[in-house]
Design an enzyme around this catalytic site. Structure first.
Site, short mmCIF file in Angstrom:
data_model
loop_
_atom_site.label_atom_id
_atom_site.label_comp_id
_atom_site.label_asym_id
_atom_site.label_seq_id
_atom_site.Cartn_x
_atom_site.Cartn_y
_atom_site.Cartn_z
N ASP A 123 -74.50 70.94 -8.11
CA ASP A 123 -75.56 71.90 -7.84
C ASP A 123 -76.88 71.23 -7.50
O ASP A 123 -77.63 71.69 -6.64
CB ASP A 123 -75.80 72.80 -9.07
N GLU A 163 -85.49 86.68 -18.16
CA GLU A 163 -84.11 86.73 -18.69
C GLU A 163 -83.35 85.50 -18.20
O GLU A 163 -83.77 84.85 -17.23
CB GLU A 163 -83.42 88.01 -18.23
N CYS A 175 -57.51 44.36 -32.62
CA CYS A 175 -56.74 43.27 -33.25
C CYS A 175 -55.45 42.95 -32.52
O CYS A 175 -54.75 42.01 -32.87
CB CYS A 175 -56.44 43.62 -34.71
N CYS A 234 -53.55 47.69 -30.10
CA CYS A 234 -54.89 47.94 -30.60
C CYS A 234 -55.91 47.07 -29.85
O CYS A 234 -55.74 45.85 -29.80
CB CYS A 234 -54.96 47.65 -32.10
N LEU A 244 -81.20 85.22 -4.96
CA LEU A 244 -82.57 85.04 -5.45
C LEU A 244 -83.17 83.81 -4.79
O LEU A 244 -82.46 82.82 -4.56
CB LEU A 244 -82.57 84.81 -6.97
N LYS A 277 -80.70 83.13 -16.28
CA LYS A 277 -79.93 83.19 -15.03
C LYS A 277 -78.56 82.60 -15.32
O LYS A 277 -78.42 81.39 -15.47
CB LYS A 277 -80.64 82.39 -13.93
N LYS A 311 -85.24 77.52 -11.45
CA LYS A 311 -84.07 76.70 -11.71
C LYS A 311 -84.38 75.63 -12.76
O LYS A 311 -85.46 75.04 -12.75
CB LYS A 311 -83.58 76.02 -10.42
#
Ligand code: IVH
Length: 688
Positions: free
Chosen positions: A43, A123, A423, A420, A92, A125, A326
């Site tokens: 975005d 409010e 070790c 692991c 918007l 968004k 935003k």
């Protein structure tokens, strides 16, 4: 605090050729998003590109491409359905900083011919997909996507699966609610579980998932979604709204009819008189963003008055009476370059993603946690994948999903360790979180260092250097060995008789620490300091904890069906260590809390307290664990982040004069901030 996202900073297009290329990229991004259902850019990158295009168009009105995507709803790329909208479903316009909001207010004033006088609503968004939901005589009859704003797709097959959008209303009202459909975080996780169970890939993010789920007609599963209305239009000429209703009153009418509105979100719908107050609400919503149960990408400010809305009117893409402020991106796309594995103090193997650096919510992210191997497999992550990464507030960044469509050829799945990584020994793959088969013994040095810390056994002076020396000398093989160390062994490890004697004295004192700290010292996965405190307070003695089965353990807040059996199993594996601790004379009981009768009189009864930064005054040098114990003794609860339920934030004024992010948040939410000295005075009776 004022919210100014860095990533959306303006860049300008230098030439008509660059403009042509930019609108092509914009078109491509939107076509892929609406057509194929994934994003080629995140975005933030999209907003930057769009801003560059619209700025260029504003400066070169005579050269605007006639089919420019910037002038069309959804860039003209959304699938257009065959259902005509009652009135156009618009988008918007955006601003990204306080000056933008002020400029929007000025342009609104110019359109009205005077300063707006009807006030503003503020409010959240919501970051989902827009729909129009038609109710006739109290029945939900049709749900339609936004499409190109004039026509949308009929997605009525989702009726009955959307919370907040009931099939039947308690009143026989006829109207069209407009709002956003999205997955809450909880629904998103449930939806991904459902997808995995059906052999489908996980959604890249809640928004793409919600848009895809809305449009998919023939999936054998239907995950729950949520709806919040942000507007309403009349349907079939039926009178629904009170005459001249402003925005807040309109949404109240929708809520009264039984449909959920933005006013019902934790961020709420606030009415304010001035844009300066609107900016304050924007900042307050931004501060609570990480705590909201769903994603928001901004805050919407609207002129509240119906008269002023009508006078301001609409453009081709958006109304002039509303603006989206935003917020900085909390999700970005970047490349998963590598994964490395480490062994924590409890022996658990922790994978960390190495990412191409990306700016996220004000910081540069190059690492993110990946939880466990099962999670990596579920997400089918490959090295070289473009992945979506999420980070908000103080939360540790997490890799959400791979954008499978962007996977480079030949990419290999993230390799899982064969041995692991610490070790080289065997791995216990019995649980989702793999552990070194040696358990806490594998990463003994970090465990002992942690255990000696002020917040656990508080063995002053026993730092990593001496811990390493004790382990190398074979004097310490587990936590219990600490308590049988001789002064000679400590002298040898620390290189001085004086230090050896002091360490021996500290270890003697550590024998009488409360059970919560001794339990924490065992290094059972998932039982850090606060969980250990809860377990010890619940059971009172180590014997009672050892006697508990998985079901009984779930009586402790925060222990669920997954964690409980792991704790039982680990405790049984640790039986020899616990027996050694008992034999060494270590306390195995938790001092009882005060009797319940005086519970109501304690100074913090019912209070949630968050502690941040260094303590000063009488609390100088107090660590988180000590502060947590103090808060609980005084009747309060310990909170980790500041939110609307926080009663006090204990924070020393910062030396630089710049308040911490927690202090800023507290101020915005009206949470009382206490200096450590004031807090100490409040709980003076409990300082021992
Ligand atoms: S008002 C005519 N309010 O954001 C007014 N939109 O980027 C149109 N959105 O298309 C919208 N939360 O899908 C409004 N509280 C809110 C919103 C909201 C999310 C979506 C909506 C809109 C998009 C614009």
């Amino acid at each position: 605090m004022t919210t100014t996202p860095a990533v959306e900073a303006h860049f300008s297009l230098p030439s008509p050729v660059a403009y042509a290329a930019a609108i092509e990229r914009l078109r491509d991004a939107s076509r892929t998003y609406y057509g194929a259902g994934y994003s080629v850019m995140d975005d933030a990158a999209y907003d930057r590109l769009r801003l560059a295009v619209t700025s260029w168009e504003a400066e070169h009105p005579e050269d605007v491409a006639p089919d420019s995507p910037a002038g069309q709803v959804a860039d003209g790329a959304a699938p257009v359905g065959d259902v005509a909208h009652t009135t156009r479903l618009l988008s918007l316009d955006n601003v990204f900083a306080p000056e933008g909001l002020v400029a929007w207010g000025a342009s609104l004033g110019r359109r009205l011919g005077h300063e707006p006088t009807g006030g503003f609503t503020v409010e959240p968004k919501m970051d989902g997909a827009a729909v129009a939901a038609r109710y006739r005589d109290g029945r939900l009859v049709q749900v339609i996507t936004r499409g190109d704003g004039a026509r949308g797709e009929d997605v009525s097959h989702v009726i009955g699966t959307i919370e907040g959008l009931p099939e039947r209303l308690p009143v026989p009202a006829t109207f069209e609610a407009r709002g956003e459909v999205l997955f809450t975080q909880e629904q998103f996780e449930a939806a991904n579980e459902l997808r995995i169970a059906h052999g489908a890939g996980v959604f890249a993010n809640p928004r793409n998932g919600a848009a895809g789920t809305l449009r998919a007609k023939d999936r054998p599963y239907r995950p729950a979604l949520t709806f919040w209305a942000y507007g309403v239009v009349e349907l079939d000429g039926a009178a629904f709204l009170p005459a001249g209703a402003g925005h807040a009153e309109t949404l109240a009418a929708v809520a009264a009819a039984g449909v959920r509105t933005t006013a019902a979100t934790p961020a709420g719908l606030h009415t304010v008189a001035t844009l300066a107050e609107a900016q304050e609400r924007v900042d307050a919503i931004a501060a609570m963003r990480a705590l909201l149960p769903f994603g928001i990408d901004g805050v919407v400010v609207k002129a509240d008055s119906a008269g002023e809305q009508a006078a301001a009117g609409f453009g081709t893409r958006f109304p002039y009476w509303a603006i989206a402020y935003k917020l900085p991106a909390v999700e970005r796309q970047t490349v998963l370059e590598d994964v490395f594995w480490e062994v924590g103090r409890t022996g658990v193997l922790a994978p960390t993603a190495v990412l191409t650096a990306v700016e996220l919510d004000g910081s540069t992210v190059t690492r993110a946690t990946l939880h466990n191997p099962a999670d990596i497999l579920r997400r089918d992550l490959h090295i070289g994948d473009t992945v979506t990464v999420h980070k908000a507030g103080d939360i540790i960044p997490r890799v959400q999903a791979a954008v499978v469509e962007l996977r480079p050829p030949g990419a290999v799945p993230v390799p899982l360790p064969e041995a692991c990584p610490n070790c080289g020994g065997e791995i216990d793959r019995g649980q989702e979180r793999w552990r070194c088969a040696k358990g806490t013994a594998c990463a003994l040095a970090p465990l002992i260092e942690y255990v000696a810390g002020r917040d656990v056994l508080d063995i002053d002076g026993l730092g990593r250097r001496y811990v390493d020396a004790l382990i190398a000398a074979g004097a310490v093989g587990d936590v219990a060995d600490l308590f049988t160390l001789t002064e000679e062994q400590l002298t040898e490890a620390s290189g001085s008789a004086k230090r050896g004697a002091k360490l021996a004295e500290q270890i003697r004192l550590a024998r009488s620490r409360p059970l919560s700290r001794v339990f924490c010292a065992l290094g059972v996965p998932g039982t850090g300091r606060s969980m250990s405190r809860r377990i010890a307070a619940h059971f009172g003695t180590m014997d009672a904890i050892r006697a508990a089965d998985a079901e009984t353990l779930q009586d402790v807040e925060g222990i669920g069906p997954e964690k409980a059996p792991v704790i039982v199993e680990q405790l049984s594996a640790l039986a020899p260590v616990i027996d050694k601790l008992v034999a060494a004379g270590v306390a195995m009981t938790e001092p009882r809390q005060e009797p319940a009768e005086d519970a109501a009189d304690r100074p913090l009864t019912g209070a949630t307290v968050v502690v941040t930064g260094r303590m000063t005054g009488p609390l100088d040098g107090w660590g988180r664990s000590e502060m947590g114990a103090l808060i609980e003794k005084a009747g309060g609860r310990v909170g980790s982040g500041v939110n609307s339920r926080t009663t006090y934030l204990v924070a020393a004024p910062s030396a630089s004069g710049k308040p911490s992010s927690k202090a800023v948040k507290a101020q915005e939410l009206g949470v009382e901030v206490l200096a450590p000295e004031d807090f100490a005075a409040l709980v003076a009776a409990y300082l021992d």
